[in-house]
Design an enzyme around this catalytic site. Structure first.
Site, mmCIF file in Angstrom:
data_model
loop_
_atom_site.group_PDB
_atom_site.id
_atom_site.type_symbol
_atom_site.label_atom_id
_atom_site.label_comp_id
_atom_site.label_asym_id
_atom_site.label_seq_id
_atom_site.Cartn_x
_atom_site.Cartn_y
_atom_site.Cartn_z
ATOM 1 N N HIS A 12 9.957 16.529 -12.168
ATOM 2 C CA HIS A 12 10.795 15.549 -11.481
ATOM 3 C C HIS A 12 10.144 15.102 -10.172
ATOM 4 O O HIS A 12 9.793 15.934 -9.335
ATOM 5 C CB HIS A 12 12.143 16.205 -11.198
ATOM 6 C CG HIS A 12 13.191 15.315 -10.653
ATOM 7 N ND1 HIS A 12 14.020 15.683 -9.626
ATOM 8 C CD2 HIS A 12 13.586 14.055 -11.003
ATOM 9 C CE1 HIS A 12 14.881 14.717 -9.371
ATOM 10 N NE2 HIS A 12 14.643 13.710 -10.182
ATOM 11 N N GLU A 39 8.001 12.504 -13.964
ATOM 12 C CA GLU A 39 8.956 11.419 -13.672
ATOM 13 C C GLU A 39 8.727 10.982 -12.226
ATOM 14 O O GLU A 39 8.390 11.799 -11.352
ATOM 15 C CB GLU A 39 10.387 11.949 -13.830
ATOM 16 C CG GLU A 39 11.477 10.894 -13.652
ATOM 17 C CD GLU A 39 12.081 10.814 -12.267
ATOM 18 O OE1 GLU A 39 13.003 10.009 -12.082
ATOM 19 O OE2 GLU A 39 11.626 11.527 -11.338
ATOM 20 N N ASP A 41 10.093 7.644 -9.228
ATOM 21 C CA ASP A 41 10.997 6.518 -8.951
ATOM 22 C C ASP A 41 10.184 5.354 -8.391
ATOM 23 O O ASP A 41 9.404 5.542 -7.461
ATOM 24 C CB ASP A 41 12.033 6.949 -7.911
ATOM 25 C CG ASP A 41 12.780 8.195 -8.346
ATOM 26 O OD1 ASP A 41 13.517 8.120 -9.335
ATOM 27 O OD2 ASP A 41 12.594 9.252 -7.701
ATOM 28 N N HIS A 54 12.240 7.184 -3.770
ATOM 29 C CA HIS A 54 13.542 7.398 -4.403
ATOM 30 C C HIS A 54 14.645 6.571 -3.747
ATOM 31 O O HIS A 54 15.377 5.854 -4.409
ATOM 32 C CB HIS A 54 13.907 8.883 -4.350
ATOM 33 C CG HIS A 54 15.231 9.191 -4.966
ATOM 34 N ND1 HIS A 54 16.430 9.084 -4.278
ATOM 35 C CD2 HIS A 54 15.568 9.562 -6.225
ATOM 36 C CE1 HIS A 54 17.427 9.393 -5.078
ATOM 37 N NE2 HIS A 54 16.938 9.691 -6.272
ATOM 38 N N GLU A 114 10.934 5.825 -13.595
ATOM 39 C CA GLU A 114 12.329 5.425 -13.382
ATOM 40 C C GLU A 114 12.324 4.175 -12.521
ATOM 41 O O GLU A 114 11.883 4.200 -11.373
ATOM 42 C CB GLU A 114 13.150 6.539 -12.717
ATOM 43 C CG GLU A 114 14.603 6.066 -12.579
ATOM 44 C CD GLU A 114 15.502 6.950 -11.746
ATOM 45 O OE1 GLU A 114 15.189 8.125 -11.508
ATOM 46 O OE2 GLU A 114 16.551 6.414 -11.332
HETATM 47 O O1 G3P Z 1 15.049 10.168 -13.955
HETATM 48 C C1 G3P Z 1 15.906 11.241 -13.857
HETATM 49 C C2 G3P Z 1 16.335 11.501 -12.428
HETATM 50 O O2 G3P Z 1 15.260 11.301 -11.568
HETATM 51 C C3 G3P Z 1 17.469 10.617 -12.028
HETATM 52 O O3 G3P Z 1 18.014 10.938 -10.796
HETATM 53 O O4 G3P Z 1 18.342 10.465 -8.408
HETATM 54 O O5 G3P Z 1 16.620 12.095 -9.108
HETATM 55 O O6 G3P Z 1 16.268 9.677 -9.492
HETATM 56 P P1 G3P Z 1 17.266 10.773 -9.398
HETATM 57 MG MG MG Z 2 14.384 9.645 -10.575
#
Ligand code: G3P
Ligand code: MG
Length: 253
Positions: A12, A39, A41, A54, A114
């Site tokens: 993440h 993953e 953002d 993020h 994302e």
């Molecule tokens: O992509 C999964 C996760 O990253 C979604 O929540 O807020 O951590 O971007 P967040």
């Molecule tokens: Mg995310």
């Protein structure tokens, strides 16, 4: 179901919390723990460059304040995105999607992008990120292990991605099972839904698999939860706990 080239375990924001999120340093830490899928953002600078962050604003993870999407890429690229985390990472820059793609592709890793639009820029962010991701993966000198997986909580962003690069796989992120989510997921032709782990159970996995979609979850840091989901046949687990879960090994509690 369609072919699914992504590893079960996905780090993440690069490496969860061990390094400053959404930086190249985080990806390197995640990779040092054996992760081969990540993953991150992605949103747009004021001049349309996709970059990793993020939040809508800069203050939590940089010394700056205000809306990140109001700044040009030239400004953003000079901001320290590591010092907030710890002294060891001071000076770590905000990365562009280009820079992260180069690292991921060169190392044979998979990427879940994302799409995290600045509010009001949902469709445009989906379009630009999809266009740029398609270009970067097509131009790779190393054969990619998997296409970039484009996910978003915002259906408008996925619609933009669908219109621009229909060949790239998409995933709908769900923090609740809001009214109409399943019809929208099908209309967007998503390859997967990625839910908060609390929402995922046997019935939901069966519903997704029955529709030809993969079932993924975020953000699982508890071994008992990971075991529960693996027993149900989950297709992907996004985690911060890259030092606790070893990809390729079964989870022990
Ligand atoms: O992509 C999964 C996760 O990253 C979604 O929540 O807020 O951590 O971007 P967040
Ligand atoms: Mg995310």
């Amino acid at each position: 179901m369609t072919n699914w080239p992504y590893p079960l375990w996905i780090a993440h924001r690069g490496a969860g919390k061990l390094a400053p999120e959404n930086t190249l340093a985080a990806f390197r830490v995640g990779a040092s723990h054996g992760y081969r899928a990540f993953e991150c953002d992605v949103k747009l600078s004021a001049d349309g460059v996709p970059f990793l962050l993020h939040d809508d604003t800069l203050q939590r993870t940089t010394p700056e304040r205000g809306t990140a999407g109001d700044r040009s890429w030239s400004e953003l690229s000079r901001i320290d995105a590591g010092g907030w985390h710890s002294r060891a990472f001071a000076g770590e820059p905000i990365p562009s999607l280009d820079a992260i793609a180069a690292y991921v592709l060169r190392n044979g890793f998979a990427l879940n992008i994302e799409v995290k639009p600045t509010p009001g820029q949902e469709a445009e962010t989906g379009r630009v990120v999809a266009r740029e991701a398609a270009r970067l993966w097509a131009e790779s000198r190393v054969a990619p292990v998997a296409p970039p997986l484009l996910s978003s909580f915002r259906p408008e962003a996925l619609q933009g991605a669908l219109e621009t690069a229909p060949g790239l796989p998409r995933a709908l992120l769900l923090d609740s099972l809001w009214s109409g989510w399943f019809d929208i997921a099908r209309a967007l032709g998503v390859a997967a839904c990625v839910t908060h782990y609390n929402l995922m159970d046997q019935a939901l996995i069966a519903q997704l698999h029955g529709a030809g979609m993969r079932a993924l979850v975020y953000t699982v840091n508890d071994p008992a939860e990971a075991l529960r989901l693996q027993a149900l046949g989950i297709d992907g687990i996004i985690t911060d706990a890259v030092d606790r879960f070893s990809p390729g090994e079964s989870v022990r509690d």
